[in-house]
Design a protein around this motif. Structure first.
Motif, mmCIF file in Angstrom:
data_model
loop_
_atom_site.group_PDB
_atom_site.id
_atom_site.type_symbol
_atom_site.label_atom_id
_atom_site.label_comp_id
_atom_site.label_asym_id
_atom_site.label_seq_id
_atom_site.Cartn_x
_atom_site.Cartn_y
_atom_site.Cartn_z
ATOM 1 N N GLY A 203 0.791 -1.226 0.000
ATOM 2 C CA GLY A 203 0.000 0.000 0.000
ATOM 3 C C GLY A 203 0.818 1.267 0.000
ATOM 4 N N VAL A 204 2.083 1.182 -0.432
ATOM 5 C CA VAL A 204 2.945 2.366 -0.501
ATOM 6 C C VAL A 204 2.892 2.916 -1.923
ATOM 7 C CG1 VAL A 204 5.282 3.273 -0.209
ATOM 8 C CG2 VAL A 204 4.456 1.447 1.288
ATOM 9 N N ALA A 205 2.492 4.148 -2.070
ATOM 10 C CA ALA A 205 2.361 4.753 -3.401
ATOM 11 C C ALA A 205 3.744 5.089 -3.966
ATOM 12 C CB ALA A 205 1.511 6.012 -3.320
ATOM 13 N N PRO A 206 4.049 4.659 -5.189
ATOM 14 C CA PRO A 206 5.345 4.977 -5.789
ATOM 15 C C PRO A 206 5.423 6.441 -6.192
ATOM 16 C CG PRO A 206 3.947 3.859 -7.381
ATOM 17 C CD PRO A 206 3.190 3.862 -6.088
ATOM 18 N N ASN A 207 6.635 6.949 -6.328
ATOM 19 C CA ASN A 207 6.838 8.286 -6.879
ATOM 20 C C ASN A 207 7.502 8.168 -8.241
ATOM 21 O OD1 ASN A 207 9.544 7.755 -6.357
ATOM 22 N ND2 ASN A 207 9.610 8.989 -4.502
ATOM 23 N N ALA A 208 7.871 9.293 -8.822
ATOM 24 C CA ALA A 208 8.445 9.283 -10.167
ATOM 25 C C ALA A 208 9.764 8.512 -10.213
ATOM 26 C CB ALA A 208 8.657 10.715 -10.656
ATOM 27 N N VAL A 209 10.569 8.631 -9.162
ATOM 28 C CA VAL A 209 11.858 7.918 -9.133
ATOM 29 C C VAL A 209 11.615 6.413 -9.101
ATOM 30 C CG1 VAL A 209 14.025 7.613 -7.875
ATOM 31 C CG2 VAL A 209 12.941 9.864 -7.941
ATOM 32 N N THR A 210 10.627 5.981 -8.343
ATOM 33 C CA THR A 210 10.272 4.557 -8.308
ATOM 34 C C THR A 210 9.917 4.068 -9.700
ATOM 35 O OG1 THR A 210 9.200 5.070 -6.193
ATOM 36 C CG2 THR A 210 8.931 2.845 -7.041
ATOM 37 N N ILE A 230 2.570 0.021 -15.768
ATOM 38 C CA ILE A 230 3.135 1.217 -15.143
ATOM 39 C C ILE A 230 2.720 2.464 -15.926
ATOM 40 C CG2 ILE A 230 5.290 2.439 -14.629
ATOM 41 C CD1 ILE A 230 6.552 -0.292 -14.036
ATOM 42 N N HIS A 231 2.757 2.358 -17.254
ATOM 43 C CA HIS A 231 2.343 3.492 -18.089
ATOM 44 C C HIS A 231 0.885 3.846 -17.825
ATOM 45 C CE1 HIS A 231 2.403 5.467 -22.362
ATOM 46 N NE2 HIS A 231 2.249 6.333 -21.381
ATOM 47 N N GLU A 232 0.055 2.840 -17.672
ATOM 48 C CA GLU A 232 -1.363 3.080 -17.373
ATOM 49 C C GLU A 232 -1.521 3.778 -16.020
ATOM 50 O OE1 GLU A 232 -4.101 2.771 -19.125
ATOM 51 O OE2 GLU A 232 -2.904 2.157 -20.856
ATOM 52 N N ARG A 235 -0.724 7.418 -16.459
ATOM 53 C CA ARG A 235 -1.841 8.110 -17.102
ATOM 54 C C ARG A 235 -2.982 8.338 -16.114
ATOM 55 N NH1 ARG A 235 -1.598 4.321 -21.715
ATOM 56 N NH2 ARG A 235 -0.427 5.255 -23.427
ATOM 57 N N ARG A 236 -3.298 7.280 -15.366
ATOM 58 C CA ARG A 236 -4.419 7.330 -14.439
ATOM 59 C C ARG A 236 -4.202 8.384 -13.354
ATOM 60 N NH1 ARG A 236 -4.591 2.327 -13.663
ATOM 61 N NH2 ARG A 236 -3.432 2.195 -11.701
ATOM 62 N N GLU A 237 -2.941 8.498 -12.891
ATOM 63 C CA GLU A 237 -2.635 9.471 -11.844
ATOM 64 C C GLU A 237 -2.437 10.873 -12.400
ATOM 65 O OE1 GLU A 237 -2.701 8.876 -8.623
ATOM 66 O OE2 GLU A 237 -3.218 6.767 -8.962
#
Length: 466
Positions: A203-210, A230-232, A235-237
């Motif tokens: 349940g840990v939200a990734p960031n751009a670096v992740t 991951i691409h989806e 887009r979703r976020e």
């Protein structure tokens, strides 16, 4: 008291305007005579001014000699300043001074030190610092733990990195990203992607670096489905495709053979850099679309993006795969003549020799080999070996196989290659010499070695592209 404040304020305003070591020394003398040198804010300003002028040694000398017990904030500022320099031992010497003068480090001290040691891959000192942290009871701080995790990952010790990670009472996005990044750096792409999946379950939200590191692992592992997912998510976020994230997506799609999707991402990016263009050209090279790779390379030059060494490797590799001999010659000639601001490396020579060898220009390929100032690599010799066999030039194959034996004398496969070539040429005395050499060096022909030549030649493309 008012005079003290005025003097302090005046010095603080003067320090950022220093333009030489003499100016800093003059202010330092005034600090000492007015007994202002021990003020934490003044010391910090002194560090900043010294850093701006690349005179950190003055700040180092001032803190250690003029301040009997500097504040921990001042010591942390000095450690941070030196952590960006190329003098790895200074941050540790400051920490040693702190311990000797009973200045208690805090949770800001250790992350800076671990970061400095990680930059220089100093595992031994990192483990010593780890011990200090545990003794001082700072091992529960997440910032300290994350920095220790990064140190072990940077040193390639994922066993220790994982141990720190598993023992963490709380893990945040930095913890998970550090683990994923460490696995990716070490080439353990499957472990990186498993960790990324576990991160979702936690349940840990990734960031751009992740995401950038996960996409890089997808590209190297060929995990297209995960990359698309991951691409989806991106887009979703509603995340903006900045240079790093967009480039990682292009590289993932291009490496996985989906060059059309890579182009869509490329066209949708507002900002691009050389790495972005390189990822796109690499995708066309891997797709063996040499004409497109060359066209995009030309467009890259038209839009005034500076080509680097990687760009030229990718373009020459694309020319090799597509048989664009004349274009490759022209680009390589421009590279030799200094058009791009750097001379060809051994990788550029490897691509050019492979291009010529594939096209059957064997004499020109050998000439190129003799003209380069580098020792021939496994990739170069593999190209010549494959070309010699393809075009029936046994002497060239013999030359390449013999050089491979010299390059890796402990690899039995190369002896078998050379022995088979001598047998094909009817040179049975040389066959016996090779076998005697193998016996002398206690090398045995491995099961299945009869197909070594074919397998080796199939790997040449991969070697050249690396």
């Amino acid at each position: 008291m008012s005079q003290f404040n005025v003097a302090t304020t005046r010095l603080l305003s003067l320090l950022p305007n220093c333009s030489s070591a003499a100016h800093i020394a003059q202010i330092q003398a005034h600090l000492i005579t007015q007994n202002l040198h021990s003020i934490t804010t003044v010391a910090s300003a002194f560090i900043s001014a010294s850093k701006t002028l690349n005179l950190l040694h003055l700040a180092h000398l001032h803190i250690l000699t003029q301040l009997p017990t500097p504040h921990v904030f001042t010591c942390n500022s000095l450690i941070r300043a030196f952590s960006h320099s190329h003098i790895p031992h200074i941050p540790l010497s400051i920490y040693t001074h702190m311990t000797r003068t009973s200045i208690a480090p805090n949770n800001y001290t250790f992350p800076i030190l671990f970061k400095s040691l990680a930059d220089f891959r100093d595992l031994r000192q990192g483990q010593c610092l780890h011990t200090h942290v545990v003794k001082l009871g700072q091992w529960s701080d997440i910032y300290v733990l994350n920095s220790a995790l990064d140190l072990y990952a940077s040193c390639g010790r994922m066993d220790l990195c994982r141990k720190v990670f598993d023992e963490m009472p709380v893990r945040d996005v930095v913890s998970w990203t550090g683990l994923i990044k460490g696995y990716r750096r070490l080439g353990k792409y499957d472990d990186a992607l498993i960790a990324f999946e576990q991160m979702q379950y936690a349940g840990v939200a990734p960031n751009a670096v992740t995401m950038v590191n996960a996409l890089a692992a997808c590209a190297s592992f060929g995990a297209l489905e995960m990359g698309v997912w991951i691409h989806e998510c991106i887009r979703r976020e509603g995340w903006e495709l900045d240079v790093k994230l967009g480039t990682a997506l292009i590289d993932m799609y291009g490496t996985c053979g989906r060059i059309e999707e890579a182009l869509v991402v490329f066209d949708g990016m507002e900002e691009k850099n050389t790495f972005t263009w390189n990822a796109l050209i690499k995708g066309f090279a891997l797709a063996k679309s040499g004409e497109e790779a060359v066209w995009w390379f030309g467009r890259m030059e038209q839009e005034r993006f500076g080509a680097d060494e990687v760009t030229l490797v990718q373009v020459l590799c694309a020319c090799s795969h597509s048989g664009l001999v004349d274009v490759g010659r022209q680009i390589f000639c421009s590279l030799i003549n200094g058009k791009y601001g750097f001379l060809p490396s051994v990788k550029h020579y490897a691509c050019m020799i492979d291009l010529l060898a594939r096209a059957g220009c064997l004499e020109e390929a050998v000439k190129c080999l003799r003209e380069m100032s580098y020792q021939p690599t496994k990739a170069i010799l593999g190209s010549l070996l494959a070309a010699g066999q393809t075009h029936g030039d046994l002497p060239l194959s013999e030359f390449a196989a013999a050089k491979l034996v010299e390059l890796e004398p402990g690899n039995s496969a190369y002896y078998v290659l050379l022995s088979n070539l001598y047998a094909e040429m009817g040179r049975w005395n040389d066959v016996e010499k090779v076998r005697a050499m193998m016996k002398e060096r206690d090398l045995k022909k491995e099961l299945g070695c009869s197909s070594t030549e074919r397998e080796f030649c199939n790997q040449v493309d991969q070697l050249v592209a690396q």
